[in-house]
Design an enzyme around this catalytic site. Structure first.
Site, short mmCIF file in Angstrom:
data_model
loop_
_atom_site.label_atom_id
_atom_site.label_comp_id
_atom_site.label_asym_id
_atom_site.label_seq_id
_atom_site.Cartn_x
_atom_site.Cartn_y
_atom_site.Cartn_z
N HIS A 113 0.82 -1.21 0.00
CA HIS A 113 0.00 0.00 0.00
C HIS A 113 0.85 1.26 0.00
O HIS A 113 0.47 2.25 -0.59
CB HIS A 113 -0.94 0.01 1.22
CG HIS A 113 -2.08 -0.93 1.08
ND1 HIS A 113 -3.37 -0.51 0.92
CD2 HIS A 113 -2.12 -2.28 1.04
CE1 HIS A 113 -4.17 -1.56 0.80
NE2 HIS A 113 -3.42 -2.65 0.88
N ASP A 135 -4.77 6.62 1.69
CA ASP A 135 -5.23 5.31 1.21
C ASP A 135 -6.75 5.26 1.37
O ASP A 135 -7.29 5.53 2.44
CB ASP A 135 -4.57 4.21 2.04
CG ASP A 135 -4.78 2.83 1.43
OD1 ASP A 135 -3.79 2.27 0.93
OD2 ASP A 135 -5.93 2.33 1.45
N HIS A 143 -19.93 -3.34 -7.08
CA HIS A 143 -21.13 -4.16 -7.35
C HIS A 143 -21.65 -4.77 -6.05
O HIS A 143 -22.86 -4.86 -5.84
CB HIS A 143 -20.79 -5.29 -8.33
CG HIS A 143 -20.88 -4.89 -9.78
ND1 HIS A 143 -22.07 -4.62 -10.40
CD2 HIS A 143 -19.93 -4.72 -10.72
CE1 HIS A 143 -21.86 -4.30 -11.67
NE2 HIS A 143 -20.55 -4.35 -11.89
N CYS A 189 14.84 -9.73 -3.09
CA CYS A 189 15.69 -9.14 -4.14
C CYS A 189 15.03 -7.83 -4.58
O CYS A 189 13.94 -7.51 -4.11
CB CYS A 189 15.77 -10.08 -5.33
SG CYS A 189 14.21 -10.28 -6.20
N TRP A 203 -1.12 -7.09 -6.90
CA TRP A 203 -1.33 -6.09 -7.94
C TRP A 203 -0.02 -5.39 -8.33
O TRP A 203 0.22 -5.10 -9.49
CB TRP A 203 -2.40 -5.08 -7.51
CG TRP A 203 -2.73 -4.06 -8.56
CD1 TRP A 203 -2.74 -2.71 -8.41
CD2 TRP A 203 -3.12 -4.31 -9.93
NE1 TRP A 203 -3.10 -2.09 -9.59
CE2 TRP A 203 -3.34 -3.05 -10.54
CE3 TRP A 203 -3.28 -5.45 -10.71
CZ2 TRP A 203 -3.73 -2.91 -11.88
CZ3 TRP A 203 -3.67 -5.31 -12.05
CH2 TRP A 203 -3.88 -4.06 -12.61
N ASN A 204 0.86 -5.14 -7.34
CA ASN A 204 2.13 -4.49 -7.70
C ASN A 204 2.98 -5.39 -8.58
O ASN A 204 3.53 -4.95 -9.58
CB ASN A 204 2.90 -4.10 -6.43
CG ASN A 204 2.17 -3.02 -5.66
OD1 ASN A 204 1.95 -1.94 -6.16
ND2 ASN A 204 1.75 -3.34 -4.44
N ASP A 209 -7.58 -10.25 -3.97
CA ASP A 209 -7.68 -9.73 -5.35
C ASP A 209 -6.78 -10.49 -6.33
O ASP A 209 -6.92 -10.35 -7.54
CB ASP A 209 -7.31 -8.24 -5.37
CG ASP A 209 -5.87 -8.00 -4.98
OD1 ASP A 209 -5.38 -8.64 -4.02
OD2 ASP A 209 -5.19 -7.18 -5.63
N GLN A 210 -5.86 -11.29 -5.79
CA GLN A 210 -4.92 -12.02 -6.67
C GLN A 210 -5.68 -12.93 -7.65
O GLN A 210 -5.24 -13.17 -8.77
CB GLN A 210 -3.96 -12.86 -5.83
CG GLN A 210 -3.09 -12.01 -4.91
CD GLN A 210 -2.62 -12.77 -3.68
OE1 GLN A 210 -2.69 -13.99 -3.62
NE2 GLN A 210 -2.14 -12.05 -2.68
N1 UDP Z 1 9.23 -7.47 -4.06
C1 UDP Z 1 10.57 -7.18 -4.05
N2 UDP Z 1 11.44 -8.20 -3.88
C2 UDP Z 1 11.07 -9.48 -3.73
C3 UDP Z 1 9.69 -9.77 -3.77
C4 UDP Z 1 8.79 -8.74 -3.94
O1 UDP Z 1 10.98 -6.04 -4.20
O2 UDP Z 1 11.94 -10.32 -3.57
C5 UDP Z 1 8.27 -6.34 -4.20
C6 UDP Z 1 7.61 -6.33 -5.56
O3 UDP Z 1 8.43 -5.65 -6.48
C7 UDP Z 1 6.29 -5.65 -5.26
C8 UDP Z 1 6.02 -5.95 -3.79
O4 UDP Z 1 7.22 -6.48 -3.26
O5 UDP Z 1 6.42 -4.26 -5.46
C9 UDP Z 1 4.93 -6.99 -3.58
O6 UDP Z 1 3.70 -6.37 -3.78
P1 UDP Z 1 2.47 -7.16 -4.35
O7 UDP Z 1 1.33 -6.22 -4.44
O8 UDP Z 1 2.81 -7.87 -5.60
O9 UDP Z 1 2.21 -8.29 -3.27
P2 UDP Z 1 1.99 -8.26 -1.68
O10 UDP Z 1 3.34 -8.31 -1.06
O11 UDP Z 1 1.23 -6.99 -1.34
O12 UDP Z 1 1.21 -9.50 -1.45
#
Ligand code: UDP
Length: 468
Positions: free
Chosen positions: A21, A113, A146, A335, A355-356, A376-377
């Protein structure tokens, strides 16, 4: 306004307390600075004290309190957490606005947010601009809308005749394509947080971290229904990977985990272009030990190189095979995902479809194998497979996310081979990567929306007089 002469208005930016977020809000802030907006990021004291913040980009940082300065977000009791954040956050944000405004930097706007609509009340009390920020895809937000309107009802069932849900603004969906919070009964506070986003009817702006061209039907539909000033401003990815217009914007600048970048990049450098399967499930998802083993054998049997992010808390689930640190595979605890995806070495991203991560893969033209866990995945996976066609979905044995079902090693192997050895998903990934980059260059859809906001805010600031 005092301070840097270039700054014509001042925004306080208030993210929610989770990595997925606050990085989008931080990145959006970086886009405002060249448009002559001063930005102060208001982090919770806990996040501020525990995270490495390396921002070089001219963003100012200050703190508020969520009421949990020593523990941060409590996932075990999210309802209590939200209620406390509402009360303590509103008080401390009010103090921060007064402090900033009395010390030469009057605040003209709060960007917050959207799951914390109480900050709109704070903005209105001061007579300043309130802008809500949605961190998920527009399709996901349209589904929640919805639900709010009753066109989707809980418990959700598909139309048995059609076999799918046919609803405005969205492609035909199976129940298992909907955000699981709607049907799983496990995450009631998360569902409440998503529905709360629609308590922002009085906001002056509502931003969504997406690209208009990626989901135009959903954007047009939601804009028409919600009757708010709804704007797409994404993807909130460092400029270096998109338009290269913001100097030094190469990273997210804040991370909860320590990346093993050198190890990753050295290992990747020795591999041919497009030859590596990159595997990551983001910052929160947890695979069962059995699913971890299935994934490991799926990777091994595909016979491709793999770079696998396994957070420290998950390492004990790995099978004890020498192969893991062998020539074919590298396991790291974290990483820089952007650097990895942009390296040219990755031929396929096995992802939980956060989503990121989805936006990053789309922006950098990397095809995906979708293995959603929950939330949401599931909807993001549907769009990856059937709308953008930039990947395949590894189906779990019960058709839901891996929080419930198991994805067998044969399915994972087949999906990896299909993406690594096929053409179609790669071609589509290239196409979407170009479309997304066009949205953020000067005059593109996202850039134009950001520019409209900045211009309007500067006009507001010219006549605004701060009063407590
Ligand atoms: N990410 C990263 N290194 C890793 C794994 C994930 O920098 O080894 C970052 C990725 O680039 C993304 C975030 O962590 O920006 C994960 O966000 P996402 O919305 O995909 O998933 P969440 O962690 O919220 O489930």
């Amino acid at each position: 306004m005092a301070g840097d002469e270039r700054e014509k208005a001042h925004c306080l930016v208030v993210p929610a307390a989770a990595q997925g977020h606050f990085t989008p809000l931080l990145q959006f802030s970086k886009r405002l600075i060249p448009k002559r907006i001063r930005v102060t990021l208001a982090l919770t004291r806990f996040i501020h004290s525990t995270m490495t913040v390396t921002a070089q980009s001219g963003i100012h940082i200050d703190t508020i309190s969520d009421g949990f300065d020593h523990s941060g977000l409590i996932l075990q009791d999210p309802e209590h957490y939200s209620q406390t954040f509402r009360r303590v956050g509103s008080e401390t944000l009010t103090d921060l606005i007064r402090k900033q405004s009395e010390s030469r930097h009057p605040v003209h706007c709060i960007i917050y947010d959207a799951s914390m609509p109480w900050f709109l009340d704070v903005a209105k009390r001061f007579g300043i601009v309130g802008a809500a920020f949605l961190t998920q895809s527009c399709a996901v937000n349209a589904i929640y809308y919805h639900l709010r309107e009753g066109t989707i009802k809980r418990p959700v069932v598909s139309d048995p005749a059609a076999g799918t849900l046919v609803i405005d603004g969205l492609p035909p969906l199976e129940v298992s394509d909907l955000p699981s919070f709607i049907w799983d009964d496990l995450h009631t506070e998360f569902l409440a947080a998503h529905l709360r986003q629609f308590s922002n009817d009085g906001a002056d702006w509502v931003f969504c971290n997406t690209v208009y061209q990626l989901e135009l039907e959903a954007v047009d539909w939601l804009t028409k229904q919600w009757l708010i000033n709804f704007r797409t401003i994404g993807p909130t990815i460092p400029s270096f990977y998109l338009d290269k217009q913001i100097p030094d914007d190469k990273d997210y600048d804040i991370s909860i985990f320590n990346p093993q970048n050198q190890t990753c990049m050295n290992w990747l450098q020795s591999k041919p272009d497009g030859s590596v399967v990159y595997v990551s499930f983001g910052s929160l998802a947890r695979l069962s030990p059995q699913q971890t083993e299935e994934l490991y054998f799926g990777l091994k049997n595909s016979n491709h190189y793999f770079l696998w992010v396994v957070r420290e808390s998950e390492v004990a689930k790995l099978p004890k095979e020498e192969y893991l640190s062998g020539e074919k595979g590298l396991v790291v605890s974290w990483c820089s995902q952007l650097q990895v995806l942009a390296s040219g070495k990755v031929g396929c991203f096995v992802t939980h479809c956060g989503w990121n991560s989805t936006l990053e893969a789309l922006s950098l033209g990397v095809p995906m194998v979708a293995m959603p866990e929950c939330g949401d995945q599931l909807t993001n996976a549907k769009f990856i497979k059937d709308v953008w066609k930039t990947g395949v979905r590894a189906e779990a044995d019960d058709g839901k996310g891996i929080m419930w079902g198991m994805i067998k090693r044969e399915v994972i192997e087949r999906c990896i081979r299909e993406v690594m050895e096929g053409e179609e998903t790669r071609r589509n990934a290239d196409k979407w990567g170009k479309i997304i980059k066009e949205a953020v260059v000067e005059g593109g859809s996202s850039d134009k929306n950001t520019e409209d906001f900045a211009t309007s805010l500067i006009n507001f600031a010219e006549t605004f007089q701060f009063s407590c």
